[in-house]
Design an enzyme around this catalytic site. Sequence first.
Site, PDB file in Angstrom:
ATOM      1  N   ARG A 179       0.845  -1.197   0.000  1.00 49.79           N
ATOM      2  CA  ARG A 179       0.000   0.000   0.000  1.00 49.79           C
ATOM      3  C   ARG A 179       0.877   1.243   0.000  1.00 49.79           C
ATOM      4  NH1 ARG A 179      -1.882  -3.544   4.024  1.00 49.79           N
ATOM      5  NH2 ARG A 179      -3.972  -4.416   3.639  1.00 49.79           N
ATOM      6  N   LYS A 203      -1.651  -2.485   8.182  1.00 51.12           N
ATOM      7  CA  LYS A 203      -2.755  -1.932   8.965  1.00 51.12           C
ATOM      8  C   LYS A 203      -2.663  -2.410  10.415  1.00 51.12           C
ATOM      9  CE  LYS A 203      -6.139  -1.319   5.248  1.00 51.12           C
ATOM     10  NZ  LYS A 203      -7.486  -1.671   4.752  1.00 51.12           N
ATOM     11  N   HIS A 268      -2.885   2.514  -5.655  1.00 49.06           N
ATOM     12  CA  HIS A 268      -3.466   1.260  -5.177  1.00 49.06           C
ATOM     13  C   HIS A 268      -3.750   0.296  -6.320  1.00 49.06           C
ATOM     14  CE1 HIS A 268      -4.934  -0.743  -1.581  1.00 49.06           C
ATOM     15  NE2 HIS A 268      -5.931  -1.229  -2.280  1.00 49.06           N
ATOM     16  N   ARG A 271      -1.223  -2.317  -6.704  1.00 48.05           N
ATOM     17  CA  ARG A 271      -1.424  -3.435  -5.776  1.00 48.05           C
ATOM     18  C   ARG A 271      -2.391  -4.448  -6.385  1.00 48.05           C
ATOM     19  NH1 ARG A 271      -1.248  -4.846  -0.192  1.00 48.05           N
ATOM     20  NH2 ARG A 271      -3.269  -5.385   0.745  1.00 48.05           N
ATOM     21  N   HIS A 294      -3.623  -9.508   3.824  1.00 44.15           N
ATOM     22  CA  HIS A 294      -5.056  -9.554   4.105  1.00 44.15           C
ATOM     23  C   HIS A 294      -5.324 -10.439   5.323  1.00 44.15           C
ATOM     24  CE1 HIS A 294      -6.370  -8.490  -0.289  1.00 44.15           C
ATOM     25  NE2 HIS A 294      -6.071  -7.424   0.428  1.00 44.15           N
ATOM     26  N   TYR A 303      -9.922 -11.291  -6.460  1.00 42.59           N
ATOM     27  CA  TYR A 303      -9.030 -11.414  -7.610  1.00 42.59           C
ATOM     28  C   TYR A 303      -9.314 -12.649  -8.442  1.00 42.59           C
ATOM     29  CZ  TYR A 303      -6.658  -7.619  -5.309  1.00 42.59           C
ATOM     30  OH  TYR A 303      -6.385  -6.403  -4.722  1.00 42.59           O
TER      31      TYR A 303
END
Length: 323
Positions: A179, A203, A268, A271, A294, A303
């Site tokens: 990110r 995150k 993004h 990514r 994730h 995806y």
Amino acid sequence: MIEERIVSMAVEKEKGLLSPEIAESIKKFIHYLSEKNFSSYTLRNYGQALTEFFSWGKWQTSREVGKEECRNYLYFLSKKPDLKHSSIRLRFAALRSFFKFYYQHQKQGKENPLSGLSLPKFYRTLPRYLSLEQIRALLDAPRQKWEKEKGKGTKSKWKEWQWKRDQAWLETLYGGGIRVGELCALKRKNFFPAELALLVEGKRKKERFCIIGKVATATICDYLKICPYESEFLFVSSRGKPLTPRFFQLALKEYLMIAGLDQSISPHKLRHTFATHLLEGGADLRSIQELLGHSHLSTTQIYTSVSAEHLRASYQRAHPRAQ
């Protein structure tokens, strides 16, 4: 913390429309999220959503808000033609979390006013991504810019280390699928060229090893050899300061223009491109989940839809019985 100051500024901006009790409750909630290591983007978005809600209702205390008030606010937002369903859901996620925190903090048994409230369905759109041909053109754009700048001689404000830097961070975005916020925070000490990897803080400050490959590793090494600054941060500005998300957004826009690509593409999207190309190349979903950082496999599964669309389009173009 800087994130809390941002929210405090938003609250102060609406001071005339927020009661002291509500303003203080919002600040306490944001401080709580900050301690839980929520990202600065989440703190900002939640703070803005809460100040908008309480400014709209003009309540004096949070206890005045009930199910009917929340339903009225949902109806109010749903009438805004330019507001997406995802934006409405984000606002109500902030409200739901706030009221859960508020009544726990107040030690009251009152039910969350958002419990049982039906929100607009979230329609997940397929992420956009670049083709291999497009990504090659984009990754070559810093070199093309440097070739033009060299022709200016001493008049050029751009130095060789800067184009090496830009080539390196572009390769890192695509090669590692990280990110842009993670890119800004990268430290030199967390670059491991022998392992072709970076230690990335994602995150909620979760760390993960991110494989970036030989090409991205080589471009970072080339950049660091001639970078004139000894900074703890991996990528720095012309003054040796850490780069900001805004820098990457504007720089990418310029390189997209040089490459002849859509300038609305965000960092993004690289990514998304990283993940899609891995899947199309045969990588399994669990590995992609780990590389992207994730928490849930369901987030990564989007995806598979992108890859299926790609296969379907290829079939339609190539098979004689497709039409």
